[in-house]
Design an enzyme around this catalytic site. Structure first.
Site, PDB file in Angstrom:
ATOM      1  N   CYS A  77       0.970  -1.140  -0.010  1.00 18.29           N
ATOM      2  CA  CYS A  77      -0.035   0.077  -0.025  1.00 18.29           C
ATOM      3  C   CYS A  77       0.829   1.431  -0.149  1.00 18.29           C
ATOM      4  CB  CYS A  77      -0.947   0.076   1.072  1.00 18.29           C
ATOM      5  SG  CYS A  77      -1.961   1.318   1.628  1.00 18.29           S
ATOM      6  N   CYS A 177      -7.932  -0.585   6.915  1.00 22.61           N
ATOM      7  CA  CYS A 177      -6.733   0.205   7.076  1.00 22.61           C
ATOM      8  C   CYS A 177      -6.586   0.742   8.518  1.00 22.61           C
ATOM      9  CB  CYS A 177      -6.935   1.571   6.067  1.00 22.61           C
ATOM     10  SG  CYS A 177      -5.968   2.793   6.265  1.00 22.61           S
ATOM     11  N   CYS A 429       3.315  22.678   6.016  1.00 20.36           N
ATOM     12  CA  CYS A 429       3.373  21.257   5.617  1.00 20.36           C
ATOM     13  C   CYS A 429       4.536  20.819   4.850  1.00 20.36           C
ATOM     14  CB  CYS A 429       1.991  20.737   4.828  1.00 20.36           C
ATOM     15  SG  CYS A 429       1.823  21.693   3.224  1.00 20.36           S
TER      16      CYS A 429
END
Ligand code: SAH
Length: 472
Positions: A77, A177, A429
């Site tokens: 993933c 998940c 960020c």
């Protein structure tokens, strides 16, 4: 070195993308799923002139920072990059990344006691700043309030939902998940079984035929409200009432008490595109939004609005920004890149006036609505690019910025310096562009006083940072 060759390598460091770095055969090797301190057998997947990419084949000797990932599919993933690293080591890695960028790109010196000293002493009063330890999560799992899963039929016709493997568009069936909410599994299994029962086909990317494309969930962590969004290539589903009933029953029966279904929305996307959401929506059950709270404020979130994905850490991030803004109730505040006004409204509770600037019209509409819901009337929201707007704004006492990864446009830095606020709060960020911009602000006469990294995205390499700069 050749493709598919197996090499033994000891991992010395980690790249910003979360790849282990080691050396073999006179080359630097970037090894996926390796942790600093590991010695591994790695299979070379791509060779460049001076470096190569490889994947872990076998861990020969495990680093003390290595741990077993909770997700059985962590390697295939693409969602998490560093699940095989102990959480404390992840936090240390992120803190180091911010620190290194401030030193290398920003030109600041940060000593062992975490004191920050500006490089250009003539531009500052010599005042020191402080680099605070990163704020991590107590339980770094199940933190994401929004998840989206592609749906497809496999070659043998079996319905699957999960995530895209690597950079491909083939889907790995996986409903659990570990960074998303537990209810996701129930929602996915219910939708797939409804599709099975009523012969509702999955959408096929190769032909553009079929119906169901994605399932998305959004959850209000403070309110317990849950929205399920079905993305489909059509404006009507067969047996819509049966789908809603099945979701209600399954969630009621599940014994999960954290979230309750308040909204089922059909999102209509008939385009041949990789963009997940289409423009049209139709409510199948309940409201076309959920509500959530951060601190004392309520936010209304529709299927398409932007909202921070980790509400627990968002609150810590906003509280830090608010503390750094140090408002007394009189200040004129700018909130540049305000999104749906979440930070603006947080600040407005303690400011004279807050002006938010944001480029996306829908976000501005959400921001105005959020101000209304919370009875906040000292906020104004302006739609447009920060670089086009800031030149004409009334001078600010405090300026807050929360730009996308590319950071501040040069003209925005200039406008901030011209406005000469007492305090600048920079929420970032991307610590590389943060360091670049903070250097410019320091050259313009500001001191970097406080740096606070916050881990908003455990198990990924991303890190948020809040900085305070004051006029020297
Ligand atoms: N502060 C908000 C969102 C920050 S994300 C929150 O905490 O929720 C960055 C925002 O900047 C996005 O909403 C994006 O649409 C906006 N943006 C990107 N480029 C911009 C520009 N040039 N001018 C103004 N806003 C911009």
């Amino acid at each position: 070195m050749n493709k598919n060759e197996i090499v033994e390598v000891t991992i010395e460091d980690m790249s910003d993308e979360g790849l282990g770095i080691g050396h073999a055969g006179g080359m630097a090797l970037f090894v996926k799923d390796a942790v600093p301190g590991d010695t591994v057998l790695a299979r070379v997947v791509k060779v460049k002139k001076r470096y190569a990419y490889a994947r872990v084949q076998e861990v020969l000797s495990a680093s003390c920072d290595r741990t077993d990932p909770l997700c059985p599919v962590a390697r295939s993933c693409g969602g998490c990059q560093i699940q095989e690293m102990r959480y404390e080591a992840q936090l240390a890695l992120k803190e180091r990344k911010v620190r290194n960028n401030l030193m290398r790109i920003g030109g600041f010196h940060i000593d062992e006691d975490r004191h920050i000293i500006g490089e250009a002493e003539e531009h500052t009063d010599g005042g020191e700043g402080y680099f605070f330890p990163i704020i991590g999560m107590e339980t770094p799992w199940r933190y994401r309030n929004k998840s989206q899963f592609p749906v497809a039929a496999s070659a043998d016709g079996r319905l699957t939902a999960g995530f895209y493997a690597g950079r491909t568009h083939s889907i790995i069936d996986h409903h659990q998940c570990m960074i998303g909410i537990e209810e996701n599994r129930i929602v996915l299994e219910t939708v797939l079984s409804w599709m099975d029962t009523y012969h509702v086909p999955a959408y096929r990317e190769d032909t553009g035929k079929g119906m169901i494309r994605h399932v998305m969930t959004r959850a209000g962590y403070a309110t317990g409200q849950l929205m399920v969004v079905i993305v489909a290539a059509g404006n009507r589903l067969p047996e819509e009432a049966a789908l809603v009933k099945a979701l209600q029953d399954a969630l009621d029966r599940s014994g999960q008490e954290r979230f309750h279904l308040t909204s089922v929305v059909l999102n209509i996307n008939c385009e041949r595109t990789n963009v997940i959401l289409g423009s049209g929506t139709r409510v199948l059950y309940g409201y076309d939004y959920i509500e959530d709270r951060i601190g004392d404020l309520t936010y209304r979130i529709s299927s398409k609005s932007f909202y921070q994905v980790n509400p627990v850490q968002t609150q810590k991030l906003y509280e830090t920004a608010l503390a750094y803004a140090d408002l007394t109730g009189k200040e004129n505040v700018w909130d540049l890149y305000c999104g749906t006004g979440t930070i603006s409204l947080f600040l407005a509770q303690k400011a004279g006036k807050v002006t938010g600037v944001e480029v996306i019209p829908e976000a501005i509409r959400n921001a105005k609505k959020n101000a209304e819901i919370n009875h906040i009337d000292n906020c104004e929201f302006i739609e447009g690019r920060a670089e086009d707007i800031v030149g004409n704004m009334e001078k600010a006492d405090v300026i807050v910025v929360d730009p996308p990864r590319k950071g501040l446009d040069g003209s925005v830095v200039d406008a901030i310096l011209r406005s000469a606020p007492d305090r600048i709060v920079y929420v970032s960020c991307d610590s590389a562009t943060l360091a670049r911009d903070v250097k410019l602000l320091a050259q313009g006469g500001y001191c970097l006083r406080k740096v606070q990294p916050v881990d908003m995205f455990p198990h990924t390499v991303h890190v948020e940072t809040v900085c305070l700069l004051t006029h020297s």
